[in-house]
Design a protein around this motif. Structure first.
Motif, short mmCIF file in Angstrom:
data_model
loop_
_atom_site.label_atom_id
_atom_site.label_comp_id
_atom_site.label_asym_id
_atom_site.label_seq_id
_atom_site.Cartn_x
_atom_site.Cartn_y
_atom_site.Cartn_z
N ARG A 40 2.96 -109.39 72.33
CA ARG A 40 2.93 -110.70 72.99
C ARG A 40 2.21 -110.61 74.34
O ARG A 40 1.39 -111.46 74.68
CB ARG A 40 4.36 -111.22 73.18
N GLY A 43 -1.39 -110.74 74.22
CA GLY A 43 -1.95 -112.01 73.79
C GLY A 43 -2.05 -112.16 72.29
O GLY A 43 -2.75 -113.06 71.79
N LYS A 44 -1.35 -111.30 71.53
CA LYS A 44 -1.41 -111.36 70.07
C LYS A 44 0.00 -111.23 69.50
O LYS A 44 0.39 -110.19 68.96
CB LYS A 44 -2.29 -110.23 69.55
#
Length: 136
Positions: A40, A43-44
């Protein structure tokens, strides 16, 4: 070595055993929490990876139980991610007691990259870039 992320959490009463310390199987759940939050932070989120057809099931796990920790102790978990093979990734984890600095446990989980049917696949370029900071 790859991306690193740290989170803090408290031991819940439900995570303790009759001896008053954390129950051994909870550590693997904590490792999952660390992996999830690391992805997280990069960014994924894992949910987004699944939406793109990529799963990373656990292939192997190792845990060293080094010292007790009790209900309501504040722990700091550091999780490191790196590529361990052509289609494998490894998360190394250390958990310390924030008050004493004592190492509570450490270990790792290794994951394979598979499609939604569970068949091994080559990691997509965005995953390699996420972990190694470069395009393949």
């Amino acid at each position: 070595m790859g991306p690193v992320h740290t989170v803090e959490f408290r031991i819940r009463y439900s995570e303790t055993d009759a001896m008053g310390t954390y129950y051994n199987s909870r550590v693997l759940e904590w490792f999952e929490y660390g992996r999830t939050e690391l992805l997280r932070a990069l960014g994924k989120p894992y949910r987004e990876m699944e939406a793109q057809g990529v799963w990373m099931p656990v292939r192997e796990a190792h845990v060293e139980y080094l010292s007790p920790a009790r209900y309501d102790d504040l722990l700091r978990m550091t999780c490191r991610l790196y590529r361990s093979g052509p289609a494998r990734f490894r998360f190394d984890v250390e958990i310390v007691d924030t008050e004493t600095g004592r190492l509570v446990c450490r270990g790792w989980t290794e994951h394979v990259v598979v499609d939604r049917r569970g068949r091994p696949i080559r990691p997509p370029p965005w995953l390699i870039e996420l972990v190694e900071g470069r395009r393949e």
